[in-house]
Scaffold this motif. Structure first.
Motif, short mmCIF file in Angstrom:
data_model
loop_
_atom_site.label_atom_id
_atom_site.label_comp_id
_atom_site.label_asym_id
_atom_site.label_seq_id
_atom_site.Cartn_x
_atom_site.Cartn_y
_atom_site.Cartn_z
N GLU A 91 5.65 0.49 -4.24
CA GLU A 91 4.83 -0.73 -4.13
C GLU A 91 5.35 -1.68 -3.05
O GLU A 91 4.56 -2.41 -2.43
N SER A 92 6.64 -1.69 -2.81
CA SER A 92 7.21 -2.64 -1.85
C SER A 92 6.81 -2.34 -0.42
O SER A 92 7.01 -3.17 0.47
N ASN A 93 6.23 -1.16 -0.17
CA ASN A 93 5.82 -0.81 1.19
C ASN A 93 4.49 -1.43 1.59
O ASN A 93 4.12 -1.42 2.77
N TYR A 94 3.76 -1.98 0.61
CA TYR A 94 2.51 -2.65 0.96
C TYR A 94 2.83 -4.03 1.55
O TYR A 94 3.77 -4.71 1.11
N PRO A 95 2.05 -4.49 2.54
CA PRO A 95 2.29 -5.82 3.12
C PRO A 95 2.00 -6.92 2.11
O PRO A 95 1.00 -6.85 1.39
N ALA A 96 2.86 -7.91 2.03
CA ALA A 96 2.71 -8.99 1.06
C ALA A 96 1.67 -9.99 1.54
O ALA A 96 1.61 -10.34 2.72
N GLY A 97 0.84 -10.44 0.60
CA GLY A 97 -0.10 -11.52 0.89
C GLY A 97 -1.31 -11.14 1.71
O GLY A 97 -2.01 -12.01 2.21
N VAL A 98 -1.56 -9.83 1.86
CA VAL A 98 -2.67 -9.37 2.70
C VAL A 98 -3.56 -8.43 1.88
O VAL A 98 -3.06 -7.48 1.29
N PRO A 99 -4.87 -8.68 1.83
CA PRO A 99 -5.76 -7.71 1.17
C PRO A 99 -5.64 -6.35 1.88
O PRO A 99 -5.62 -6.29 3.11
N TYR A 100 -5.60 -5.28 1.11
CA TYR A 100 -5.28 -3.97 1.69
C TYR A 100 -6.25 -2.92 1.14
O TYR A 100 -6.41 -2.77 -0.08
N VAL A 101 -6.89 -2.18 2.04
CA VAL A 101 -7.78 -1.08 1.68
C VAL A 101 -7.10 0.22 2.11
O VAL A 101 -6.82 0.40 3.30
N ALA A 102 -6.85 1.11 1.16
CA ALA A 102 -6.04 2.30 1.44
C ALA A 102 -6.78 3.59 1.17
O ALA A 102 -7.56 3.68 0.21
N THR A 103 -6.51 4.59 2.00
CA THR A 103 -6.90 5.95 1.67
C THR A 103 -5.87 6.47 0.67
O THR A 103 -4.67 6.25 0.84
N ASP A 104 -6.31 7.13 -0.37
CA ASP A 104 -5.42 7.57 -1.44
C ASP A 104 -4.73 8.87 -1.03
O ASP A 104 -5.29 9.96 -1.18
N ASN A 105 -3.50 8.75 -0.50
CA ASN A 105 -2.79 9.92 0.02
C ASN A 105 -2.56 10.99 -1.04
O ASN A 105 -2.63 12.19 -0.76
N PHE A 106 -2.25 10.56 -2.26
CA PHE A 106 -2.01 11.54 -3.33
C PHE A 106 -3.27 12.36 -3.60
O PHE A 106 -3.22 13.59 -3.68
N LYS A 107 -4.40 11.71 -3.70
CA LYS A 107 -5.63 12.42 -4.01
C LYS A 107 -6.10 13.30 -2.85
O LYS A 107 -6.73 14.34 -3.07
N LEU A 108 -5.81 12.89 -1.62
CA LEU A 108 -6.14 13.75 -0.47
C LEU A 108 -5.43 15.09 -0.59
O LEU A 108 -6.03 16.15 -0.46
#
Length: 423
Positions: A91-108
């Motif tokens: 979780e700490s790798n996500y940028p703090a304070g910024v809305p984030y839209v991610a491709t789900d690497n695990f599900k890929l």
């Protein structure tokens, strides 16, 4: 009549990448469907204009945060920023304070893995990229692969290889061939991108390794260019990149209207798989049949005949025909024709095209012959097949994948934070 206020929006993406282009297409779709008035600022490769971006006097930014330099440059931005990138196990790798839209690497990776299992494979490997900060998304796909292997108690292989450049092409190719030869066969290999899958396909063909009988290969991105540059059509996981673009545009629209979205996180699952020849593993009982089909997959559309296939395998035509009849229940010519027909239907499904050109590119001697083959095998003409395919695409929506993930519903992903490791 008062005109709606136009917002100045910067889109920081690399238009040379298929993933980024698909995200941009999703942003465009959102603007078209909502009639928002945005003035868009973008470069073909924004990294050439990144210095000073934090001082830009606009209304909002949507940016690809897979590049650490982008996150660093926008850290002190005074205007709303929405990030797009890959998901993270930590979780700490996500940028703090910024809305984030991610491709789900695990599900890929999971979807690719399950497809290879369904093809009957029991040995697996992953072709990744060298470890680097800009390749963090690739390392996350490695993590997903490791977790799946540990869960199923399988000894999976991971190979990163070299970053490619002109001076190292030959060396990288020879290393890939050596790795492929070291793997137990048959093996299913997931490549972290279609570009890496294409490299591995080339290594297989040069080394004489049959695809998909010995190596079943699947990439990620569903990149049309990668498919055009491979002799054997490449299977690929379709990322939900357009949905990511729509979600990012919606978040930015909300943020510009005062909605507080700090640390909002949306994970978008893959849209499905485009299943083509490279991963259609069918165990062959006889090595001559396996070798012949490997040759046919590469050259069926180049007008080859049964005699050429037999010459490649190194046996008489009658012997090869006998092996085909015993194992596949068809002739060598039937197999060649089947692949030509498959190539032609694939082209026709994309939209309007010249039937003479289709016949020529797929190895038919004439459009009339292609017409007779379509009528005999499919019960309709090439033009009727094309019209039906276009109507089906329109009914489903132009961006509908060839095969949807059975676990996905038809609604946009709009949830708040969810587990980065998915299901």
């Amino acid at each position: 009549m008062l005109m709606p206020k136009s917002h100045r929006i910067a889109l920081l993406f690399n238009a040379n990448k298929i993933f980024d282009r698909e995200v941009l297409a999703g942003i465009a779709a959102y603007l078209s469907s909502t009639r928002k008035s945005w003035d868009l600022f973008l470069e073909e490769d924004f990294r050439l204009r990144l210095p000073g971006i934090e001082k830009w006097q606009g209304d909002g930014i949507i940016a690809d945060f897979d590049d650490p330099a982008v996150a660093a440059a926008l850290e002190r931005s005074s205007i709303p920023v929405v990030a797009v990138g890959g998901s993270y196990e930590d979780e700490s790798n996500y940028p703090a304070g910024v809305p984030y839209v991610a491709t789900d690497n695990f599900k890929l990776v999971k979807l690719a893995y399950e497809h290879l299992i369904d093809a009957g494979l029991r040995q697996f490997a992953l072709f990744s990229l060298p470890e680097a900060r800009e390749n963090r998304w690739a390392q996350e796909r490695e993590n997903a692969f490791r977790r799946l292997m540990e869960r199923d108690r399988i000894e999976g292989e991971i190979y990163r290889g070299q970053g490619t450049s002109a001076p190292s092409w030959d060396e990288a190719l020879q290393q890939q061939i050596a790795w492929l030869n070291s793997l137990p066969k048959p093996v299913g290999i997931i490549a972290v991108t279609d570009a890496r899958a294409r490299q591995l396909m080339q290594a297989c063909l040069i080394a004489g390794i049959e695809v998909p009988e010995q190596v079943a290969l699947i990439g990620i991105d569903n990149d049309p260019l990668a498919r055009m540059l491979t002799r054997i059509p490449l299977s690929s996981v379709i990322q939900g990149a357009q949905e990511m673009g729509r979600a990012a545009a919606h978040l930015l629209d909300q943020a510009m209207h005062g909605v507080r979205l700090a640390d909002t996180r949306i994970l978008v699952p893959p849209a499905g798989i485009n299943v083509l020849a490279s991963s259609k593993h069918e165990p062959a009982k006889h090595p001559h049949v396996m070798r012949a089909r490997h040759f046919i997959r590469q050259f069926a559309c180049q007008g080859i005949k049964t005699e050429q296939v037999a010459d490649y395998v190194g046996i008489s035509r009658s012997s090869l025909e006998s092996h085909f009849r015993q194992e596949l229940g068809c002739s060598v010519h039937d197999e060649i024709l089947r692949l030509r027909l498959e190539a032609a239907t694939s082209i026709l499904e994309r939209g309007e095209c010249n039937l003479n050109d289709v016949a020529l590119s797929c190895g038919f001697t004439s459009s009339q012959y292609m017409h007779s083959v379509f009528k005999r095998e499919l019960g309709l003409t090439p033009r009727a097949y094309q019209d039906r395919a276009i109507q089906a695409r329109r009914a489903l929506g132009e961006d509908s994948p060839l095969r949807k993930n059975d676990n996905d519903d038809d609604q946009p992903i709009a949830s708040q934070h969810s587990d980065a490791l998915g299901g």
